[in-house]
Scaffold this motif. Structure first.
Motif, PDB file in Angstrom:
ATOM      1  N   GLN A   1       0.619  -1.132  -0.250  1.00 48.88           N
ATOM      2  CA  GLN A   1       0.441  -0.233  -0.233  1.00 48.88           C
ATOM      3  C   GLN A   1       0.924   1.280   0.232  1.00 48.88           C
ATOM      4  OE1 GLN A   1      -3.141   0.434   3.175  1.00 48.88           O
ATOM      5  NE2 GLN A   1      -4.332   1.477   2.485  1.00 48.88           N
ATOM      6  N   VAL A   2       0.544   2.185  -0.638  1.00 42.88           N
ATOM      7  CA  VAL A   2       1.383   3.531  -0.395  1.00 42.88           C
ATOM      8  C   VAL A   2       0.521   4.467  -0.620  1.00 42.88           C
ATOM      9  CG1 VAL A   2       2.015   5.510  -2.238  1.00 42.88           C
ATOM     10  CG2 VAL A   2       2.244   2.505  -3.172  1.00 42.88           C
ATOM     11  N   GLN A   3       0.658   5.544   0.556  1.00 42.97           N
ATOM     12  CA  GLN A   3       0.325   6.495   1.390  1.00 42.97           C
ATOM     13  C   GLN A   3       0.483   7.843   0.028  1.00 42.97           C
ATOM     14  OE1 GLN A   3       1.253   6.941   5.731  1.00 42.97           O
ATOM     15  NE2 GLN A   3       0.665   4.974   6.540  1.00 42.97           N
ATOM     16  N   LEU A   4      -0.157   8.650   0.204  1.00 46.49           N
ATOM     17  CA  LEU A   4      -0.404   9.960  -0.899  1.00 46.49           C
ATOM     18  C   LEU A   4      -0.542  10.807   0.090  1.00 46.49           C
ATOM     19  CD1 LEU A   4      -1.811   7.946  -3.850  1.00 46.49           C
ATOM     20  CD2 LEU A   4       0.290   7.904  -3.217  1.00 46.49           C
ATOM     21  N   VAL A   5       0.505  11.799  -0.529  1.00 43.82           N
ATOM     22  CA  VAL A   5      -0.429  14.071   0.369  1.00 43.82           C
ATOM     23  C   VAL A   5      -0.363  14.304  -0.880  1.00 43.82           C
ATOM     24  CG1 VAL A   5       0.193  15.248   2.219  1.00 43.82           C
ATOM     25  CG2 VAL A   5       0.601  12.025   2.342  1.00 43.82           C
ATOM     26  N   GLU A   6      -1.580  15.024  -0.668  1.00 43.26           N
ATOM     27  CA  GLU A   6      -2.024  16.545  -2.163  1.00 43.26           C
ATOM     28  C   GLU A   6      -1.114  17.801  -1.582  1.00 43.26           C
ATOM     29  OE1 GLU A   6      -4.857  13.235  -2.562  1.00 43.26           O
ATOM     30  OE2 GLU A   6      -4.615  14.154  -1.038  1.00 43.26           O
ATOM     31  N   SER A   7      -0.974  18.249  -2.155  1.00 41.43           N
ATOM     32  CA  SER A   7      -0.947  19.925  -1.687  1.00 41.43           C
ATOM     33  C   SER A   7      -0.631  20.798  -2.389  1.00 41.43           C
ATOM     34  CB  SER A   7       0.549  20.045  -0.965  1.00 41.43           C
ATOM     35  OG  SER A   7       1.152  19.820  -1.983  1.00 41.43           O
ATOM     36  N   GLY A   8      -0.621  22.007  -2.530  1.00 39.42           N
ATOM     37  CA  GLY A   8      -0.878  23.031  -3.560  1.00 39.42           C
ATOM     38  C   GLY A   8      -2.783  23.445  -3.957  1.00 39.42           C
ATOM     39  N   GLY A   9      -3.756  23.081  -3.130  1.00 42.14           N
ATOM     40  CA  GLY A   9      -4.539  23.566  -3.278  1.00 42.14           C
ATOM     41  C   GLY A   9      -4.860  25.118  -3.363  1.00 42.14           C
ATOM     42  N   GLY A  10      -5.696  25.955  -3.076  1.00 42.25           N
ATOM     43  CA  GLY A  10      -5.981  27.186  -2.899  1.00 42.25           C
ATOM     44  C   GLY A  10      -7.611  27.559  -3.136  1.00 42.25           C
ATOM     45  N   LEU A  11      -7.321  29.141  -2.547  1.00 40.17           N
ATOM     46  CA  LEU A  11      -8.720  29.369  -3.827  1.00 40.17           C
ATOM     47  C   LEU A  11      -7.782  30.826  -4.933  1.00 40.17           C
ATOM     48  CD1 LEU A  11     -10.942  31.356  -3.481  1.00 40.17           C
ATOM     49  CD2 LEU A  11     -11.363  32.744  -1.234  1.00 40.17           C
ATOM     50  N   VAL A  12      -8.272  30.965  -6.356  1.00 39.22           N
ATOM     51  CA  VAL A  12      -7.799  31.516  -6.940  1.00 39.22           C
ATOM     52  C   VAL A  12      -9.161  31.785  -7.635  1.00 39.22           C
ATOM     53  CG1 VAL A  12      -5.825  30.097  -7.170  1.00 39.22           C
ATOM     54  CG2 VAL A  12      -7.692  29.340  -8.465  1.00 39.22           C
ATOM     55  N   GLN A  13      -8.434  32.776  -8.646  1.00 39.22           N
ATOM     56  CA  GLN A  13     -10.354  33.348  -9.549  1.00 39.22           C
ATOM     57  C   GLN A  13      -9.765  33.244 -11.211  1.00 39.22           C
ATOM     58  OE1 GLN A  13      -8.585  37.941  -9.560  1.00 39.22           O
ATOM     59  NE2 GLN A  13     -10.270  37.968  -8.127  1.00 39.22           N
ATOM     60  N   ALA A  14     -10.797  33.489 -11.760  1.00 43.53           N
ATOM     61  CA  ALA A  14     -11.098  32.244 -12.816  1.00 43.53           C
ATOM     62  C   ALA A  14      -9.986  32.803 -13.416  1.00 43.53           C
ATOM     63  CB  ALA A  14     -12.783  33.001 -13.423  1.00 43.53           C
ATOM     64  N   GLY A  15      -9.936  32.014 -14.729  1.00 43.69           N
ATOM     65  CA  GLY A  15      -8.045  32.158 -15.145  1.00 43.69           C
ATOM     66  C   GLY A  15      -6.947  32.208 -14.638  1.00 43.69           C
ATOM     67  N   ASP A  16      -7.320  31.803 -13.913  1.00 44.43           N
ATOM     68  CA  ASP A  16      -5.825  31.548 -12.941  1.00 44.43           C
ATOM     69  C   ASP A  16      -5.051  29.900 -12.881  1.00 44.43           C
ATOM     70  OD1 ASP A  16      -6.491  33.426  -9.916  1.00 44.43           O
ATOM     71  OD2 ASP A  16      -5.313  34.447 -12.379  1.00 44.43           O
ATOM     72  N   SER A  17      -3.750  29.804 -12.604  1.00 42.85           N
ATOM     73  CA  SER A  17      -3.909  28.656 -12.790  1.00 42.85           C
ATOM     74  C   SER A  17      -2.926  27.766 -10.773  1.00 42.85           C
ATOM     75  CB  SER A  17      -2.082  28.722 -13.454  1.00 42.85           C
ATOM     76  OG  SER A  17      -2.984  29.277 -14.716  1.00 42.85           O
ATOM     77  N   LEU A  18      -2.869  27.108 -10.698  1.00 46.09           N
ATOM     78  CA  LEU A  18      -2.698  26.732  -9.497  1.00 46.09           C
ATOM     79  C   LEU A  18      -1.669  24.951 -10.048  1.00 46.09           C
ATOM     80  CD1 LEU A  18      -5.421  26.048  -7.441  1.00 46.09           C
ATOM     81  CD2 LEU A  18      -2.806  27.096  -6.870  1.00 46.09           C
ATOM     82  N   ARG A  19      -0.661  24.450  -8.881  1.00 46.63           N
ATOM     83  CA  ARG A  19       0.185  23.492  -9.711  1.00 46.63           C
ATOM     84  C   ARG A  19      -0.141  22.393  -8.165  1.00 46.63           C
ATOM     85  NH1 ARG A  19       3.970  21.348 -13.067  1.00 46.63           N
ATOM     86  NH2 ARG A  19       5.190  20.140 -12.306  1.00 46.63           N
ATOM     87  N   LEU A  20      -0.915  21.925  -8.574  1.00 42.25           N
ATOM     88  CA  LEU A  20      -0.996  20.074  -7.486  1.00 42.25           C
ATOM     89  C   LEU A  20      -0.581  19.545  -7.297  1.00 42.25           C
ATOM     90  CD1 LEU A  20      -4.782  19.842  -8.148  1.00 42.25           C
ATOM     91  CD2 LEU A  20      -3.840  21.548  -6.488  1.00 42.25           C
ATOM     92  N   SER A  21      -0.177  19.374  -6.177  1.00 44.81           N
ATOM     93  CA  SER A  21       1.154  17.870  -6.382  1.00 44.81           C
ATOM     94  C   SER A  21       1.053  16.628  -4.956  1.00 44.81           C
ATOM     95  CB  SER A  21       2.765  18.802  -5.669  1.00 44.81           C
ATOM     96  OG  SER A  21       3.400  19.409  -6.185  1.00 44.81           O
TER      97      SER A  21
END
Length: 124
Positions: A1-21
């Motif tokens: 079994q592999v444990q996974l943890v996400e990060s990089g979310g947030g509050l942005v405006q339409a048209g913006d970019s985000l990078r999740l890890s």
């Protein structure tokens, strides 16, 4: 079994970019297919993107094709989801998932290991 943890979310405006890890706890992550899924309020979890270990087989949902890019760094046991030109319909909790196989799929039931998720909110 592999444990996974996400990060990089947030509050942005339409048209913006985000990078999740997504960081994995186990070296076996390097050969597993990885998928990204999302769940909006009061909706079911849906497929977003998936890829194999080498980046040769990449799948995207129609709704994110051309805007999102999945990638991974196997040496660092990480996967990423670059999200560009975000819109309010992209608001959801985003999950990273791994399956005990090389071939990526779009099906939730094919993925056995899941992270806790990271919230992405896009305002108009």
């Amino acid at each position: 079994q592999v444990q996974l943890v996400e990060s990089g979310g947030g509050l942005v405006q339409a048209g913006d970019s985000l990078r999740l890890s997504c960081v994995a706890s186990d070296r076996s992550f390097s050969w597993r297919a990885v998928g990204w899924f999302r769940q909006a309020p009061e909706k079911g979890r849906e497929f977003v993107a998936a890829g194999d270990w080498a980046g040769t087989t990449i799948l995207y949902s129609d709704s994110v094709q051309g805007r999102f890019t999945i990638s991974r760094d196997n040496a660092k046991n990480t996967a990423s989801l670059q999200m560009n030109n975000l819109n309010p319909d992209d608001t959801a909790v985003y999950y990273c998932a791994a399956r005990p196989a090389v071939k990526p799929t779009t099906l939730l039931q094919d993925y056995g290991d899941w992270g806790p998720g990271t919230q992405v909110t896009v305002s108009s």
